[in-house]
Design an enzyme around this catalytic site. Structure first.
Site, mmCIF file in Angstrom:
data_model
loop_
_atom_site.group_PDB
_atom_site.id
_atom_site.type_symbol
_atom_site.label_atom_id
_atom_site.label_comp_id
_atom_site.label_asym_id
_atom_site.label_seq_id
_atom_site.Cartn_x
_atom_site.Cartn_y
_atom_site.Cartn_z
ATOM 1 N N ASN A 9 0.868 -1.185 0.000
ATOM 2 C CA ASN A 9 0.000 0.000 0.000
ATOM 3 C C ASN A 9 0.903 1.233 0.000
ATOM 4 O O ASN A 9 1.501 1.565 1.016
ATOM 5 C CB ASN A 9 -0.884 -0.036 1.258
ATOM 6 C CG ASN A 9 -1.736 1.208 1.393
ATOM 7 O OD1 ASN A 9 -1.830 2.014 0.466
ATOM 8 N ND2 ASN A 9 -2.361 1.374 2.549
ATOM 9 N N HIS A 95 -9.401 0.794 4.866
ATOM 10 C CA HIS A 95 -8.134 1.025 5.572
ATOM 11 C C HIS A 95 -8.405 1.959 6.757
ATOM 12 O O HIS A 95 -9.241 2.863 6.660
ATOM 13 C CB HIS A 95 -7.113 1.641 4.616
ATOM 14 C CG HIS A 95 -5.730 1.649 5.181
ATOM 15 N ND1 HIS A 95 -5.314 2.599 6.076
ATOM 16 C CD2 HIS A 95 -4.687 0.805 5.012
ATOM 17 C CE1 HIS A 95 -4.055 2.347 6.425
ATOM 18 N NE2 HIS A 95 -3.652 1.259 5.794
ATOM 19 N N GLU A 97 -6.907 4.425 7.787
ATOM 20 C CA GLU A 97 -6.766 5.853 7.455
ATOM 21 C C GLU A 97 -8.024 6.382 6.774
ATOM 22 O O GLU A 97 -8.386 7.537 6.952
ATOM 23 C CB GLU A 97 -5.506 6.057 6.584
ATOM 24 C CG GLU A 97 -4.243 5.883 7.424
ATOM 25 C CD GLU A 97 -3.030 5.390 6.668
ATOM 26 O OE1 GLU A 97 -3.007 5.469 5.430
ATOM 27 O OE2 GLU A 97 -2.089 4.899 7.337
ATOM 28 N N GLU A 167 -5.384 -5.294 10.474
ATOM 29 C CA GLU A 167 -4.344 -4.291 10.684
ATOM 30 C C GLU A 167 -4.593 -3.560 12.001
ATOM 31 O O GLU A 167 -5.367 -2.587 12.029
ATOM 32 C CB GLU A 167 -4.363 -3.269 9.545
ATOM 33 C CG GLU A 167 -4.128 -3.852 8.179
ATOM 34 C CD GLU A 167 -3.545 -2.812 7.237
ATOM 35 O OE1 GLU A 167 -2.423 -3.011 6.790
ATOM 36 O OE2 GLU A 167 -4.193 -1.784 7.008
HETATM 37 C C1 PEP Z 1 -0.682 -0.060 6.016
HETATM 38 O O1 PEP Z 1 -0.730 1.110 5.747
HETATM 39 O O2 PEP Z 1 -1.595 -0.795 5.603
HETATM 40 C C2 PEP Z 1 0.437 -0.542 6.800
HETATM 41 C C3 PEP Z 1 0.364 -1.749 7.294
HETATM 42 O O3 PEP Z 1 1.488 0.311 6.986
HETATM 43 P P1 PEP Z 1 2.921 -0.049 7.661
HETATM 44 O O4 PEP Z 1 3.391 -1.343 7.026
HETATM 45 O O5 PEP Z 1 3.803 1.105 7.328
HETATM 46 O O6 PEP Z 1 2.676 -0.212 9.122
#
Ligand code: PEP
Length: 250
Positions: A9, A95, A97, A167
């Protein structure tokens, strides 16, 4: 056998030259064979260039977001048809975010997911708890509520177009990773939650990715967990060598 997937991503980090350069570097680092599907998610304006740059490679170009609306007066939005017209077949939805910064609700995410699936797209559906929820012990209920509200309107057949990405928000971009045991515990919990609704066969076929500071030095141990089927990778996917090293971690 479930599909193993490593998806990068790229978030809002690469302009056109950077997108092209990163794809060239990934192509140079690609081994002859990989034991996983490899996906990259550049920003919307560069999807077509990325798609063209990835032709004849195992790299699949996916989108970071999509509108739930079909077409019309939605300034700034990008539709499923638009994505498909530039070769995109999969999209990340939900996500953290998008949920936190852009206030996308469970209802929005359910609508986006259904719209994408109806048009034949594959959806990488993200879920995950915040730090206070984990510390307060509500991480399982938080995440299963996200799944229930975001996905449980789908039929058995439709769910086959979904890849889950767990996540934990406290591990995204922080350098702090869930331990392999924490990841396994949540993935197994999610799989059994899916099995209760859709049956064991569907649950056993569902790929569940882990995301949150996955790096070449922790990927092997995380991916070795029986219910972890790969990773959604942010920061480390912006470096071709790290990204490919992660993809080689099965
Ligand atoms: C993400 O944005 O989905 C993510 C897992 O970021 P990072 O690997 O930088 O923690």
């Amino acid at each position: 056998m479930r599909n193993k997937i490593v998806a990068g991503n790229w978030k809002m980090n690469c302009d056109l030259p950077m997108t092209q350069d990163l794809i060239s570097k990934i192509k140079r680092e690609l081994p002859g064979t990989l034991d996983c599907e490899l996906m990259i998610a550049p920003s919307h304006p560069f999807l077509y260039a990325a798609f063209n740059g990835s032709l004849d490679t195992p790299i699949e170009v996916v989108a970071q977001n999509v509108s739930q609306h079909e077409k019309g007066a939605y300034t700034g939005e990008v539709s499923i048809d638009m994505l498909q017209s530039v070769g995109v077949k999969s999209v990340i939805i939900g996500h953290s975010e998008r949920r936190d910064e852009f206030h996308e609700t469970d209802h929005d995410l359910a609508a986006k997911t259904k719209a994408a699936i109806d048009k034949g797209m594959r959806v990488i559906f993200c879920c995950g708890e915040h730090l206070e929820q984990r510390q307060g012990g509500s991480h399982f209920t938080t995440v299963t509520a996200q799944i229930e509200k975001g996905l449980f309107h789908l039929s058995n057949k439709e769910l086959k177009q979904v890849v889950l990405a767990y996540e934990p928000v406290w591990a995204i971009g922080t350098g702090e990773t869930a331990s392999p045991q924490q990841a396994q515990e949540m993935h197994a919990h999610l799989r059994s939650f899916i099995a209760d609704k859709y049956g064991d066969k569907v649950a056993q076929q569902l790929s569940i990715l882990y995301g949150g500071s996955v790096k070449p030095d922790n990927a092997v141990e995380i991916f070795a967990q029986p219910d972890v089927d790969g990773g959604l990778v942010g920061g480390a996917s912006l470096d071709a060598s790290s990204f490919i090293a992660i993809a080689k971690s099965f």
